[in-house]
Design an enzyme around this catalytic site. Structure first.
Site: not given
Length: 482
Positions: A333-335
């Site tokens: 989700w972050h990257g």
């Protein structure tokens, strides 16, 4: 012109004009004004992605209408332990609501809705990286929470398009959260008070967040930026640790500052948005840290991923596996780069080990007396290390930096005493940062914010932030890129 909360344009132009218009219009069209103002705010930050946001709102509004049963709240689709007393599923009267074919259609539509929203997010994060639409990760998760609650029967479908659109696009929380469940704002969308007292109270929370962002995050972050310009291979081990601590403070005050500003803006408009941080650096374990850090994201993964997978109810192995799924999804989700997977795996492993120590009773022993300080030290070591994995995208650069932190990679040309000079320049910011991480700050704020001396101090800090922004310019929030 990029619009951010910590900018002179927002503070002295957008916000006052918006509040005046918002206060002048009658109650029945306040949501429409909120929606229009939010779209303008978004367009000033990322006008190219505005059509995507509007499409997401429109499509998900109709998906919510179709997913809603129209029969009031029901719980037959909810996972055990959610929306029911005692964790028992309510029996469904299939004659009343139709045979299973109706539920199969709803289930298929729900799966399609999830694939639609997750698919768009995945395309922009992994297929065409580099042009991530502003706030897409946050408003996508917010939409998914609404659709899931409607599908489970724990939330009634929203029939007003304006109310639904205002919920998704509300500018205080659109860009970087907090991730708000619909039941937390639904009543306020239909009936809320816009008062001078609400504006005053909201402005105080907003100022506290502005101070965290402008006077702490942006200033202590200078050390991290200096180290980046110097080169990781050219710093001493001591400076590597100082810079990692500086980054740990920078990301906390930056994100916590934004969240406090969002809460403050919400209160100005008559909404009670959830708090997103609770002194995370005062935790004693990684598990406790992430119960206090970005709490609305943590509860999202707990409610919609961890518990439906079985949580901790199906044995140790299944619990470890469920935690792995949660942390892999949190990482992606972050990257899309490998450093986020490394970050997630470090935290997952730490939490698994902590759970085993807790089961053996060792954590309870350490949390009593002097052992509690050892747990704090453990946390203050592992969290800065994990933040380096979070921040440094290039894995080779990450290896160099971690190698310098532990003295495993020799320095190329470290300047003798570089860490001493850094400490001489930033000691007061480290001291202020450590103090601001303590729970006493929020206690003093709540105690003094409604007094005359407290109001004077907050007003002085607000204009000090404005002055600094005029002198050095605004610095976008770090989580705008997620």
């Amino acid at each position: 012109m990029v619009m951010v909360f910590s900018s002179v344009k927002f503070l002295l132009y957008f916000l006052p004009i918006f509040l005046i218009l918002y206060g002048l219009v009658p109650e029945r069209i306040k949501n429409l004004v909120l929606l229009a103002g939010s779209l303008i705010f978004y367009a000033l930050g990322d006008v190219k992605s505005l059509p995507l946001l509007m499409m997401s709102v429109l499509v998900n509004y109709f998906l919510g209408l179709r997913l809603g049963s129209g029969k009031g709240k029901r719980t037959e689709n909810a996972p055990t332990g959610q929306g029911q007393k005692g964790g028992k599923r309510k029996k469904t009267n299939h004659r009343k609501y139709g045979k299973s074919s109706y539920e199969r259609k709803r289930r298929s539509l729900f799966i399609l809705a999830v694939l639609f929203n997750v698919g768009i997010l995945a395309v922009y994060k992994y297929v065409i990286p580099g042009i991530l639409p502003l706030g897409i990760s946050f408003y996508t998760f917010q939409v998914l929470s609404y659709l899931t609650d409607v599908y489970w029967g724990e939330e009634e479908k929203e029939t007003s398009f304006v109310c639904f659109a205002a919920y998704i696009a509300m500018f205080p929380q659109l860009v970087s959260g907090p991730i708000v469940r619909y039941n937390e704002v639904r009543k306020a969308l239909y009936a809320r008070k816009f008062t001078a007292r609400g504006i005053q109270d909201g402005l105080k929370f907003f100022t506290l967040g502005l101070v965290a962002k402008v006077l702490l995050a942006d200033t202590v972050g200078s050390l991290w930026r200096e180290v980046g310009m110097t080169g990781y291979e050219s710093i001493s081990t001591q400076l590597a640790w100082l810079a990692a601590i500086a980054y740990s403070m920078m990301i906390y005050f930056d994100f916590c500052g934004y969240s406090l500003m969002a809460v403050g803006l919400g209160r100005m408009l008559g909404f009670e948005l959830p708090m997103n941080f609770k002194t995370p650096y005062m935790a004693t374990t990684v598990r406790d840290f992430y119960r206090r850090w970005h709490m609305t994201l943590g509860r999202w993964f707990t409610r919609y991923i961890y518990i439906p997978l079985g949580g901790n109810r199906k044995g140790v192995f299944r619990t470890v596996l469920n935690l792995l799924v949660v942390w892999v999804l949190t990482a992606v989700w972050h990257g899309s780069t490998a450093n986020f997977i490394i970050w997630g795996m470090i935290l997952w492993l730490a939490i698994v080990i902590e759970r085993q120590l807790e089961a053996a009773g060792l954590l309870r022993v350490l949390e009593q007396g002097p052992g509690k300080m050892l747990l704090h030290l453990y946390l203050w070591v592992i969290i800065p290390i994990s933040w380096m994995c979070f921040e440094i995208v290039d894995v080779q650069e990450l290896q160099i930096y971690l190698g310098r932190m532990f003295g495993l990679i020799p320095s190329v040309s470290a300047s003798p005493g570089d860490w001493v000079r850094a400490l001489e320049a930033y000691w007061w910011l480290f001291l202020a940062g450590f103090a601001a991480c303590l729970p006493i700050v929020m206690k003093l704020f709540k105690r003094w914010k409604d007094t005359l001396p407290g109001a004077i101090i907050l007003a002085a800090l607000f204009w000090l932030c404005v002055w600094r922004l005029q002198m050095v310019g605004d610095n976008p929030f770090m989580y705008r890129g997620f």
